[in-house]
Design an enzyme around this catalytic site. Structure first.
Site, PDB file in Angstrom:
ATOM      1  N   LEU A 154       0.868  -1.181   0.000  1.00 15.05           N
ATOM      2  CA  LEU A 154       0.000   0.000   0.000  1.00 15.05           C
ATOM      3  C   LEU A 154       0.901   1.225   0.000  1.00 15.05           C
ATOM      4  CD1 LEU A 154      -2.622   1.634   0.309  1.00 15.05           C
ATOM      5  CD2 LEU A 154      -2.482   1.234   2.786  1.00 15.05           C
ATOM      6  N   GLU A 155       0.724   2.070  -0.997  1.00 16.60           N
ATOM      7  CA  GLU A 155       1.510   3.291  -1.133  1.00 16.60           C
ATOM      8  C   GLU A 155       0.664   4.474  -0.655  1.00 16.60           C
ATOM      9  OE1 GLU A 155       4.304   5.201  -4.617  1.00 16.60           O
ATOM     10  OE2 GLU A 155       2.322   4.501  -5.200  1.00 16.60           O
TER      11      GLU A 155
END
Length: 648
Positions: free
Chosen positions: A510-511
């Protein structure tokens, strides 16, 4: 690897002190050795004629086989064996969620040569051979994670008792670090669970739950976890586990419990078949073929595991243990292992919230868009107990999204990861709707609408009209600058990017993207939600393509060019996976979405010009115009039909 440093019996630790513990009206007498006062990682007490040895690494949530724990364990076992009054022993953890999580990786990293690592392995082998050949029976009482070196300790014991708890998992994850089990695991597992199961465990590194471990022969007895009472459930369960393990230890010592397992007809037939050299050779060849197909030969550890297991079976234990220690040392020095260990350290760091505890915990989540991404985000949210609203603009789209979530949960039921009751309970956390009702109670809104700045502006304005002041607005975008999306917001400090990857329920990363106006509390909330969803999180600054897309885009641009030049999508996939990518370029483009790829390519092209040159973006636009949007539309680089893909 469970490297345990050997040490002699220390006579200065021979003095003892008697204690009495009163519980209600019963008095329990046991002996505690004065040496325990100096130990910090391992302690023990003698309960009647049973020594109860406890692992408890200080200042850590888990026990690891650090040099200190290993040294103390060696000392303790030497004292236990020297005590004529002790007839049996139990190994147990003082930490409810962890037996032993594995070796201390730093110990391996501190070695500069393969010979040093080989020496560590051989020390561990010698100590666990002493456990295996113990003059008294030793029972491993397992609750929580029992992995790597921890499992090697357990399988060296004469008997294993485990709690039938979701947190109780057994496994050999060394292959994930480019290593192999280095303290006898490759030699004991085939004898204990059979050659095929041993290969499955050591080559995949997957976790095995207690009930399956019992069926495999990895665990001898299961203990049901207890609920709350005068004490908490974890404490009660640990006490009960210890009681059962102590009784088992006494039973084995008194010959009331036999260590000889009665084999059924199928097991006897299996053993007979495995005794045929030709059959074993076929198994080795089949396993190696599968490994080469999956790894393309780019990872040396799986091949070394096959070699070491085969050596032990075909040439005997001495040759097997020697091969194990030598190959363990060789693997530790490979660049692949060093890179995988670095990746592991990075993942551990990314699973911590460096931004502190958010002022308000996110308990109610709302998601806009019930497509593949939106439904995927909803699935990993309800799965972790978050009450989630899933909103779409059409009944058809909403229904597809809900079906996707239910299917994902039902697949877990089929695999027996969860029960049908748990599936329905989890699914009840989801509310599907076409309007904004309930958004006034949301703590966070994640939009997963089409990658178009105008649509995102419209959505953020609609949402801000109904959400409470504390609510965080997160946008799931691959490349659109967050500051541009937040430009129409009345509260830009509450706007943040949360870039998920497809399929959301399988992709760990997850960025999270922040702007110069995003508050620290907003970032803390986004990271907290991501961690709850089980994600590995990187937090990056706002900019064209952020971090991941900027890394990925040049490769995809060249992939588009290759497709334009007539390269078959299957050939392109084979080339890219052969290089080391887990997913082929053509398949990845379909997963991301051809429409998304087209938008990203255009935006990055404007920002970076020829640096991101390659294929012609007009090709992608033409595909989108003709309905070839990727897997979500059933056709892209491939045509998708009933779960299969064929050449376009």
């Amino acid at each position: 690897m469970a490297s345990v440093r050997a040490a002699g019996i220390l006579s200065r630790f021979s003095s003892t002190t008697r204690y009495s513990l009163f519980t209600g009206y019963t008095c329990r007498n046991f002996t505690v050795y004065s040496a325990m006062l100096a130990r910090t990682h391992v302690s023990y007490e003698v309960n009647g004629d049973v020594a109860v040895v406890r692992f408890n690494s200080p200042n850590s949530k888990v026990n690891t086989l650090s040099p200190q724990l290993q040294s103390e364990f060696t000392q303790v076992m030497s004292e236990v064996w020297a005590n004529g009054a002790v007839k049996s022993a139990v190994l147990i953890s003082s930490k409810p969620g962890c037996f032993i999580a594995g070796a201390d990786i730093n110990m391996i990293e501190a070695c500069s040569t393969a010979a040093e690592v080989t020496s560590l392995s051989q020390e561990g082998q010698r100590m666990l051979q002493k456990i295996e050949q113990s003059p008294i029976p030793i029972v491993a009482a397992i609750n929580g994670s029992c992995l790597g070196g921890g499992l090697e300790v357990a399988i060296a014991c004469q008997y294993r008792v485990a709690t039938k708890n979701k947190k109780t998992v057994l496994g050999t994850p060394e292959v994930m670090l480019g290593l192999l089990p280095g303290a006898g695991g490759t030699q004991r597992l085939p004898k204990m669970v059979g050659i095929p199961s041993a290969f499955d465990m050591t080559l995949t590194g997957r976790n095995i739950r207690a009930d399956k471990a019992k069926k495999m022969g990895l665990v001898d007895q299961l203990v049901d976890p207890l609920g709350p009472g005068l004490k908490g459930p974890e404490e009660r369960t640990m006490e009960y586990l210890e009681e059962v393990a102590v009784e088992c230890a006494k039973g084995i010592a008194n010959k009331k419990i036999s260590l000889k397992k009665e084999k059924g007809l199928m097991q006897r037939l299996t053993d007979y078949v495995m005794g045929i050299p030709f059959v074993r050779k076929q198994i080795y060849n089949t396993v190696q073929t599968k490994v080469m197909k999956q790894t393309k030969g780019l990872y040396p550890a799986p091949l070394k595991i096959i070699e070491v297991v085969q050596t032990g079976i075909e040439q005997g234990s001495d040759a097997g243990y020697l091969a194990e220690s030598q190959k363990f040392g060789e693997l530790a020095m490979t660049r692949e292992s060093k890179a995988l260990i670095g990746l592991y350290h990075g993942q551990v760091a990314c699973k911590k919230n460096k931004f502190g505890t958010p002022q308000k915990e996110v308990q109610r989540l709302a998601i806009l868009g019930a497509g593949l991404m939106g439904a995927g985000i909803a699935q990993v949210s309800v799965d972790k107990g978050l009450h989630t609203i899933l909103k779409d603009t059409t009944e058809e789209g909403l229904s597809r999204g809900q079906q996707q979530i239910y299917k994902g949960l039902n697949d877990k039921t089929k695999k027996r990861s969860i029960t049908s009751f748990e599936r329905d309970s989890i699914f009840s956390n989801l509310t599907g709707q076409l309007d904004y009702s309930g958004f006034n109670k949301a703590d966070m809104v994640i939009e997963a609408v089409f990658e178009d700045i105008h649509i995102k502006h419209k959505v953020i304005q609609e949402v801000e009209a109904v959400i409470p002041p504390h609510c965080v607005f997160a946008t799931n975008t691959s490349a659109l600058p967050i500051k541009d999306i937040a430009s129409v917001s009345k509260r830009p400090d509450k706007v943040i990017g949360m870039h998920y990857f497809s399929p959301v329920d399988k992709m760990q990363l997850l960025e999270i993207i922040t702007t110069d106006k995003t508050s620290k509390d907003t970032t803390a909330s986004a990271v907290a939600v991501g961690l709850k969803q089980g994600k590995v999180i990187i937090v990056v600054g706002d900019g064209p393509g952020f971090y991941t897309t900027r890394c990925l885009a040049p490769m995809l641009a060249e992939a588009v060019r290759a497709l334009q030049e007539g390269v078959d999508p299957k050939k392109l996939d084979a080339l890219t996976t052969g290089f080391g990518f887990p997913v082929g370029a053509a398949t990845l483009a379909d997963e991301v979405g051809i429409d998304v790829a087209a938008h990203v390519a255009e935006d990055l092209g404007k920002a970076f010009g020829s640096r991101f040159g390659g294929g012609n973006v007009e090709v992608l636009k033409t595909m989108v115009a003709k309905g070839f949007k990727g897997r979500k539309s059933g056709k892209g680089c491939y045509i998708y039909q009933e779960g299969t893909k064929t050449k376009m």
